[in-house]
Write an enzyme that holds these catalytic residues in place. Sequence first.
Site, mmCIF file in Angstrom:
data_model
loop_
_atom_site.group_PDB
_atom_site.id
_atom_site.type_symbol
_atom_site.label_atom_id
_atom_site.label_comp_id
_atom_site.label_asym_id
_atom_site.label_seq_id
_atom_site.Cartn_x
_atom_site.Cartn_y
_atom_site.Cartn_z
ATOM 1 N N GLY A 140 -6.257 20.386 -3.644
ATOM 2 C CA GLY A 140 -7.212 19.295 -3.806
ATOM 3 C C GLY A 140 -7.402 18.519 -2.512
ATOM 4 N N ALA A 141 -6.354 18.484 -1.706
ATOM 5 C CA ALA A 141 -6.452 17.735 -0.454
ATOM 6 C C ALA A 141 -7.485 18.377 0.481
ATOM 7 C CB ALA A 141 -5.095 17.652 0.230
ATOM 8 N N GLY A 191 -2.366 -19.498 0.615
ATOM 9 C CA GLY A 191 -3.128 -19.957 -0.531
ATOM 10 C C GLY A 191 -4.570 -19.524 -0.447
ATOM 11 N N GLY A 192 -5.468 -20.496 -0.623
ATOM 12 C CA GLY A 192 -6.888 -20.200 -0.654
ATOM 13 C C GLY A 192 -7.396 -19.590 0.638
#
Lengths: 510, 661
Positions: A404-405, A169-170
């Site tokens: 692109g790599a 949870g929190g």
Amino acid sequence: MRDIIKELEERRRVARLGGGEKYIEAQHARGKLTARERIDLLLDPSSFEEIDMFVEHDGHEFGMQDKKIPGDGVVTGWGTVNGRPIYLYAKDFTVFGGSLSKAHSKKINKVQDMALRNGVPIIGILDSGGARIQEGVDALGGYAEVFQRNTLASGVIPQISMIMGPCAGGDVYSPAITDFIFMVRNTSYMFVTGPGVVKTVTNEEVTAEELGGAKVHTTKSSVADGAYDNDVEALTELRRLINFLPLSNTSGVPEQPSFDIRDRAEDALDTLVPDNPNMPYDMMELVKKVVDEGDFFEIQKDFAKNIIVGFGRIEGRSVGFVANQPMTLAGVLDSDASRKAARFVRFCDCFDIPIVTFVDVPGFLPGTSQEYGGLIKHGAKLLFAYAEATVPKITVITRKAYGGAYDVMASKHLRGDMNYAWPTAEIAVMGAKGAVEIIFRSSIGNDEEIAEHTREYEEKFLNPFVAAERGYIDEVIQPHNTRRRVARSLALLRNKELENPWKKHDNIPL
Amino acid sequence: MFKKILIANRGEIACRVIRSARAMGIKTVAVYSDADSLALHVREADEAVHIGGAPASESYLVIDKILDAIKQTGAEAVHPGYGFLSENRAFAEALDKAGVAFIGPPAGAIEAMGDKITSKKLAAEAGVTTVPGYMGLIEDADEAVKIAGEVGYPVMIKASAGGGGKGMRVAYNDQEAREGFQSSKNEAASSFGDDRIFIEKFVTQPRHIEIQILGDKHGNLIYLGERECSIQRRNQKVIEEAPSPFLDAKTRKAMGEQAVALAKAVDYCSAGTVEFIVDGDRNFYFLEMNTRLQVEHPVTELITGVDLVEQMIRVAAGEKLTLQQKDVKLEGWAMESRVYAEDPYRGFLPSTGRLSIYRPPEEQVANGITVRNDTGVYEGGEISLFYDPMIAKLITHAPDRTQAIDAMSQALDGFRIDGIRHNIDFLGAIMGHQRFRDGNLTTAFIDEEYPEGFEGAPVSPEREKALAALGYVMMRRRLLRATQTSHILSNHEYQPDPQMAVQIGETVLSADETDDGVMLDGTPLSVATDWLPGDLFAEAEVDGQFMKVSVDALPEGYGLTGGGAMIAVQVRSMTAQALMVHMPEKTDGISDRELICPMPGVVVSVAVAEGDAVKAGQPLAVVEAMKMENILRAEKDVTIAKVLCAQGDKLAVDDVMIEFE
């Protein structure tokens, strides 16, 4: 006067017992240590100075006014690790299940504020049942106060979360904001909603371990950066990691005397890259042979294994390493690998840790699952991280640097300080076969012509020299000299000065 | 003398031949396959010729390719090494036809000794003792009993077509002979479809002892003592020594003379080996003759001082032996360990791959002790799946057997190989094994002493203490250096508490620092070592005893390997040790019942079938992804329940490939 001293001692004794013998025994029976035992293991002996030992909650609903225990479920303070200061808070599961009340959160806030103000790392040890439900909205507010401070401290001081029990949870969001999360196998788990709620809402039956155990978070979700077999090992390794980390973003990198030889030649590296371009090899061998004494602290070693990230030292000073791993998926960049490396590069840049990048990347992973999953934006994270980084950046291309790599992996164009290539490097838009089939589309079907063009393309582009002729590679180096080259460059770059334009903050493609 | 010779081989033996040739001023030509372009023998030779594909059948075994290489380079002679073409009559003849000298025996001798039956017949004719027996076919049980009686009990009843222990029976009396004959016959019929049976003497407590012979083309033949090679695993020699701890001068002489007689009978020249099986009463029987240089020839070289390769080259060039039988003196003791790429901890499963670390002990001659390492690899080199998995032969020589064994132990402790699995621990364990040290050997030694497989050598309490002390000292160095990191709170430096706990297995000892070492559970031990964090080896003198161990850093200590075992020494603060009681038992963490495809790809092959029992580390399947072949291995010992994929299948990540039981 003597009575007062006696009372202090008595109060301390009571506080140190936390929830009492029964709860301590139960904690041990689960294979977990108590908050104070954990602090003893993490800190140098006798260096712990506790803060807010006597703080108690002020809840008065549901009979809570009659149940008060000094410390209120969290032990806070500061101490030293190998003589270097850290702040810490450790949730005490023996006291109200380590649950968070207003008072409890204020204790954490206090050490968070001190750590930030004094430029000292902060470690959180989490082991808690969640919010103190009896306090209602006060507990929720308390969480947010912690998150806010985590966020402000991000990039200023290192923050590490150790998950050593339940964290749900929190409780999960504070660790999520911090720099690193480590877990303990079989005794810790993390999730936003537990198995009970999952069952009610989705009818899915799942155990806590399956939903959020160490294995899940280190292999599938990448929420955690590492997992250990037990509390003792986890805290021993945490001490080792802390020694790699600066105290703050202005302290400079840690340095220790090195027993290694700075220009150690490793002849075996000359044969690391196999003759056959389709054969994998273990990039970890290069990393381990370059770092001081073979000592490498790997981050997220079980997730996105196609990229290696972690800390080593060169000449005793901490360095962040990023390296494509051809052993897994040919070292391709996919969404997971990009995110993993991007976050690591940004951590290093925050804290002035130089980055050494070893490149052998055939490109980005093609396919619908990657594109649907947002590969464009995930890949851009790594691109962004390298492009904005102002720390010393040294790159060594060992083999493939395609498309692109190539650009993304700390290329010269992204303000690389020294970009080296091994003679085996191939810097090109793509592999020969793919390239030829595009350039010479008309030859497809004519195997002889294709083979001839392929040979031509390989000769022309599959080497480091085309890039070196253009200055995209500063120097082609002998593999066995890699450590010497990297060490010399890092020594030179210690006084590097580079600043990005003023901005409130950047807008990385999240 | 030849000006240039070609070596029709690879690996350590090619390097070995190059070494002698170079010392004689002869140029060398190496040949190599696709898999060997970067091999050590190629680097060391003066010239190298590529001769074809990686499988030996496409390169090292193709006579025409060797002949081409000879033509290309003008080599005048060929050394065949061992294996490959070394005992191939056609090869020797082809060389002869081409006018190139074969550095080995005449083709006729190769032929004669190449056939088991012929060689045995020839041996018998030459007066060499062979295993008594009846080679003809046996009709019925009565005849079997009669023959068994003539041969003398115990006897071995064997299927002619036999193998793998099938169709074999040992009989100690008439009754057993009768029964054994029948069951052997039945088994042979059902297993091999051939029920022919013969009987021979069963040799008890058998040892493998062989005689090295050397002859020239002028009729001179001598023997250079024996080698004992009883330490074998599945007929693969593991450890060899010379001389044999079992032979006396009389037996040695008798064996040597018989070996020479056999060699004479086939006009032998060059180096050769006559193998015998020797029983517990020193009766010896001819097994076979190897018409080539043996793998284990270095032990003979070290006790005789004769360079066998040099002698072979001289003989091939027509020179006369300068050595006579009376000049042959056996001096000292030599031991050889074969370092193989196989994992003794996992049923000796072969291992291939890159030698990321390869640090053999230093070759040296000092204080009467010789350490020699014959190898064909180097750090960064490859152990290929195409050839013999031998990495190196480590050889020691000393004045006596015990010293040779001790020298071998030390040399093995200083041998480090990473990247692939190897048998160094196993070799080290044998060196420390009392029965081996006593010289009480038989060819069944490994089966008898390691019936359940190998789990590391036992460690004496003294050694355990010494390792604990050393591990403590090493850990202190690590911890003290960590306190020298920058950004320390000034004037508040941390001094790690020297009082610590050392754990080995279940044993926990308290340790504290003293002026010259460690106080271990109240007993002072001096420790002197130069080891520093990062060093691969630790050399130390612990309580006056020298030790050398290979070092692996662990989170809470060190793995120290030596003496045939890896010992994990955990060194913790007293606080941490006290808290260990609460830590849960470590589970192996691998609970998965399936093999899951780790990446999208195509199945290249599946290595297992349903029902197979698979050991950890064994390959299960190969998946090609991004044009790379990835071998998927079993993470623990499993039995295959279901195979859910087949060659050519395209798989996505997390597809289940194989289910385990």
